[in-house]
Design a protein around this motif. Structure first.
Motif, PDB file in Angstrom:
ATOM      1  N   ARG A   1       0.822  -1.213   0.000  1.00 15.85           N
ATOM      2  CA  ARG A   1       0.000   0.000   0.000  1.00 15.85           C
ATOM      3  C   ARG A   1       0.851   1.256   0.000  1.00 15.85           C
ATOM      4  NH1 ARG A   1      -4.392  -1.359   4.457  1.00 15.85           N
ATOM      5  NH2 ARG A   1      -2.721  -2.663   5.218  1.00 15.85           N
ATOM      6  N   MET A   2       0.309   2.280  -0.633  1.00 18.54           N
ATOM      7  CA  MET A   2       0.976   3.562  -0.796  1.00 18.54           C
ATOM      8  C   MET A   2       0.003   4.675  -0.443  1.00 18.54           C
ATOM      9  SD  MET A   2       3.958   3.794  -2.359  1.00 18.54           S
ATOM     10  CE  MET A   2       4.709   2.449  -3.228  1.00 18.54           C
ATOM     11  N   LEU A   3       0.509   5.728   0.130  1.00 20.48           N
ATOM     12  CA  LEU A   3      -0.262   6.973   0.264  1.00 20.48           C
ATOM     13  C   LEU A   3       0.507   8.006  -0.548  1.00 20.48           C
ATOM     14  CD1 LEU A   3      -1.556   5.477   2.667  1.00 20.48           C
ATOM     15  CD2 LEU A   3      -1.256   7.536   4.012  1.00 20.48           C
ATOM     16  N   LEU A   4      -0.197   8.811  -1.331  1.00 17.51           N
ATOM     17  CA  LEU A   4       0.492   9.808  -2.158  1.00 17.51           C
ATOM     18  C   LEU A   4       0.118  11.214  -1.708  1.00 17.51           C
ATOM     19  CD1 LEU A   4      -0.142   8.130  -5.641  1.00 17.51           C
ATOM     20  CD2 LEU A   4       1.883   7.912  -4.180  1.00 17.51           C
ATOM     21  N   THR A   5       1.144  12.066  -1.567  1.00 16.33           N
ATOM     22  CA  THR A   5       0.868  13.435  -1.114  1.00 16.33           C
ATOM     23  C   THR A   5       0.526  14.385  -2.256  1.00 16.33           C
ATOM     24  OG1 THR A   5       3.208  14.029  -1.209  1.00 16.33           O
ATOM     25  CG2 THR A   5       2.366  13.250   0.921  1.00 16.33           C
ATOM     26  N   HIS A   6       1.088  14.147  -3.436  1.00 10.93           N
ATOM     27  CA  HIS A   6       0.762  14.967  -4.598  1.00 10.93           C
ATOM     28  C   HIS A   6       1.383  14.354  -5.849  1.00 10.93           C
ATOM     29  CE1 HIS A   6       4.560  16.566  -3.127  1.00 10.93           C
ATOM     30  NE2 HIS A   6       4.694  17.443  -4.092  1.00 10.93           N
ATOM     31  N   GLY A   7       1.005  14.911  -6.989  1.00 10.62           N
ATOM     32  CA  GLY A   7       1.369  14.277  -8.255  1.00 10.62           C
ATOM     33  C   GLY A   7       2.659  14.776  -8.869  1.00 10.62           C
TER      34      GLY A   7
ATOM     35  N   TYR B   1       2.353  13.977   8.384  1.00 13.81           N
ATOM     36  CA  TYR B   1       3.428  13.975   7.389  1.00 13.81           C
ATOM     37  C   TYR B   1       3.115  15.069   6.382  1.00 13.81           C
ATOM     38  CZ  TYR B   1       6.890  12.005   4.131  1.00 13.81           C
ATOM     39  OH  TYR B   1       7.990  11.812   3.326  1.00 13.81           O
ATOM     40  N   CYS B   2       3.980  16.065   6.324  1.00 15.68           N
ATOM     41  CA  CYS B   2       3.747  17.232   5.462  1.00 15.68           C
ATOM     42  C   CYS B   2       5.082  17.596   4.791  1.00 15.68           C
ATOM     43  CB  CYS B   2       3.229  18.388   6.337  1.00 15.68           C
ATOM     44  SG  CYS B   2       2.898  19.902   5.427  1.00 15.68           S
ATOM     45  N   PRO B   3       5.460  16.863   3.735  1.00 10.44           N
ATOM     46  CA  PRO B   3       6.819  17.012   3.213  1.00 10.44           C
ATOM     47  C   PRO B   3       7.045  18.193   2.287  1.00 10.44           C
ATOM     48  CG  PRO B   3       5.655  15.338   1.961  1.00 10.44           C
ATOM     49  CD  PRO B   3       4.714  15.798   3.045  1.00 10.44           C
ATOM     50  N   ASP B   4       5.993  18.719   1.687  1.00 10.91           N
ATOM     51  CA  ASP B   4       6.186  19.690   0.608  1.00 10.91           C
ATOM     52  C   ASP B   4       5.192  20.830   0.739  1.00 10.91           C
ATOM     53  OD1 ASP B   4       8.225  19.571  -1.181  1.00 10.91           O
ATOM     54  OD2 ASP B   4       7.182  18.386  -2.689  1.00 10.91           O
ATOM     55  N   ALA B   5       5.513  21.809   1.578  1.00  6.19           N
ATOM     56  CA  ALA B   5       4.577  22.913   1.785  1.00  6.19           C
ATOM     57  C   ALA B   5       5.341  24.161   2.207  1.00  6.19           C
ATOM     58  CB  ALA B   5       3.561  22.537   2.862  1.00  6.19           C
ATOM     59  N   ILE B   6       4.663  25.297   2.064  1.00  4.46           N
ATOM     60  CA  ILE B   6       5.248  26.582   2.477  1.00  4.46           C
ATOM     61  C   ILE B   6       4.101  27.540   2.787  1.00  4.46           C
ATOM     62  CG2 ILE B   6       5.357  27.499   0.087  1.00  4.46           C
ATOM     63  CD1 ILE B   6       8.068  28.792   0.875  1.00  4.46           C
ATOM     64  N   GLY B   7       4.351  28.476   3.686  1.00  2.00           N
ATOM     65  CA  GLY B   7       3.392  29.559   3.949  1.00  2.00           C
ATOM     66  C   GLY B   7       1.973  29.063   4.157  1.00  2.00           C
TER      67      GLY B   7
ATOM     68  N   ASN C   1       5.097  25.840  -6.754  1.00  2.00           N
ATOM     69  CA  ASN C   1       4.727  24.580  -7.403  1.00  2.00           C
ATOM     70  C   ASN C   1       3.271  24.180  -7.182  1.00  2.00           C
ATOM     71  OD1 ASN C   1       6.829  23.822  -9.062  1.00  2.00           O
ATOM     72  ND2 ASN C   1       8.048  23.047  -7.348  1.00  2.00           N
ATOM     73  N   GLY C   2       2.441  25.131  -6.736  1.00  2.00           N
ATOM     74  CA  GLY C   2       0.995  24.852  -6.678  1.00  2.00           C
ATOM     75  C   GLY C   2       0.527  24.389  -5.320  1.00  2.00           C
ATOM     76  N   TYR C   3       0.160  23.139  -5.218  1.00  2.00           N
ATOM     77  CA  TYR C   3      -0.327  22.619  -3.947  1.00  2.00           C
ATOM     78  C   TYR C   3       0.103  21.164  -3.811  1.00  2.00           C
ATOM     79  CZ  TYR C   3      -3.721  20.532  -6.999  1.00  2.00           C
ATOM     80  OH  TYR C   3      -4.275  19.810  -8.010  1.00  2.00           O
ATOM     81  N   ALA C   4       0.106  20.735  -2.566  1.00  3.13           N
ATOM     82  CA  ALA C   4       0.365  19.325  -2.250  1.00  3.13           C
ATOM     83  C   ALA C   4      -0.672  18.930  -1.198  1.00  3.13           C
ATOM     84  CB  ALA C   4       1.789  19.160  -1.726  1.00  3.13           C
TER      85      ALA C   4
END
Ligand SMILES: Nc1ccn([C@@H]2O[C@H](COP(=O)(O)O)[C@@H](O)[C@H]2O)c(=O)n1
Length: 262
Positions: free
Chosen positions: A74-80, A170-176, A151-154
């Motif tokens: 199983r996998m969980l994906l944060t964004h594409g 788990y929040c690997p790719d975010a800002i502001g 880069n949009g959203y995750a």
């Protein structure tokens, strides 16, 4: 028994070393490997739910070999984005050769992006929408959209254990993050947060991930009991000692954290 979180990859979008780069960190990564980083991914090893990976970047095969793992169900994906999904075709091939079906949870918008990029994946992978929340073993899981700047959203994931009340995200790719995006990060036992650079100096409009300075500010506000910084670029040198609060550390390949201690 307690679930464990294992860091399989802790790198930013380019990993470390960067192929074009001869900086001290990339050089060390090539020579001895303390700073060698696959693209970010973690493995949850849960007594009830089994093995679940979060994100499947282009280093998936080498990450699995390094970790001594033969299969991920199983996998969980944060964004594409490529650094989080580039290994999906290899995972799908592994499923196909083993005549097993993989299950990937992701927000509907991410499922649409992934299946548009790799239309053949649905033959071997079952995509399940994560939007309304779902259960994995004893964990209630929710996903929500987070700002990813240039880069949009995750998306980030929060896990609350139904029996123990232990919670982590788990929040690997975010800002502001906006107030609404920060709200699900309140009251955590553990926050895993992406921080590519210590202090990133390029104009804010071109940035997409918190730096460490911003992340420490966010931690002062959110007050998780512990935090781990991941998605690290070649700006972070793990042969150095950094001044971080006692409850905060950088992730390194193979780091294991028990999800339920303390
Ligand atoms: N539409 C896009 C935009 C970017 N990418 C890839 O995402 C990575 C950017 O990573 P950051 O964490 O530094 O924001 C990079 O690998 C781009 O190629 C994408 O796949 N789709």
């Amino acid at each position: 028994m307690t679930a464990t979180l294992r860091f399989l990859g802790t790198g930013d979008a380019m990993g470390v070393p960067r192929v074009y780069c001869d900086c001290a960190v990339c050089t060390e990564a090539r020579a001895t490997g303390v700073n060698r980083r696959f693209r970010s991914a973690v493995l949850i090893d849960d007594p009830e739910a089994g093995h679940i990976m979060i994100d499947c970047g282009p280093d998936w095969g080498r990450m699995m070999e390094t970790a001594g793992l033969r299969f991920a169900e199983r996998m969980l994906l944060t964004h594409g984005h490529y650094d989080h999904i580039g290994g999906l075709p290899e995972w799908a091939d592994a499923c196909r050769w083993q005549e097993r079906r993989g299950v990937a949870y992701a927000p509907e918008v991410t499922i649409a992006e992934v299946t548009a990029r790799f239309p053949w994946l649905s033959r071997t992978i079952e995509f399940r929408p994560a939007d309304g929340g779902f259960r994995l073993g004893g964990w209630n899981v929710r996903a929500w959209r987070v700002n990813h700047g240039h880069n949009g959203y995750a998306h980030a994931y929060r896990f609350d254990h139904a029996e123990t009340g232990w919670s982590w995200a788990y929040c690997p790719d975010a800002i502001g993050l906006s107030e609404a995006e920060k709200a699900p990060l309140a009251g955590l036992d553990l926050l895993v947060l992406g921080t590519s650079f210590w202090h990133e100096t390029i104009p804010y409009e071109r940035r997409s991930v918190h730096d460490v300075v911003e992340a420490l500010e966010l931690l002062r506000e959110l007050k998780p009991r512990a935090a781990v910084f991941t998605h690290l670029s070649h700006d972070i040198d793990l042969t150095r000692r950094y001044e971080l609060p006692e409850s905060v550390r950088f992730a390194e390949t193979g780091l294991r954290i028990r999800l339920g201690d303390g």
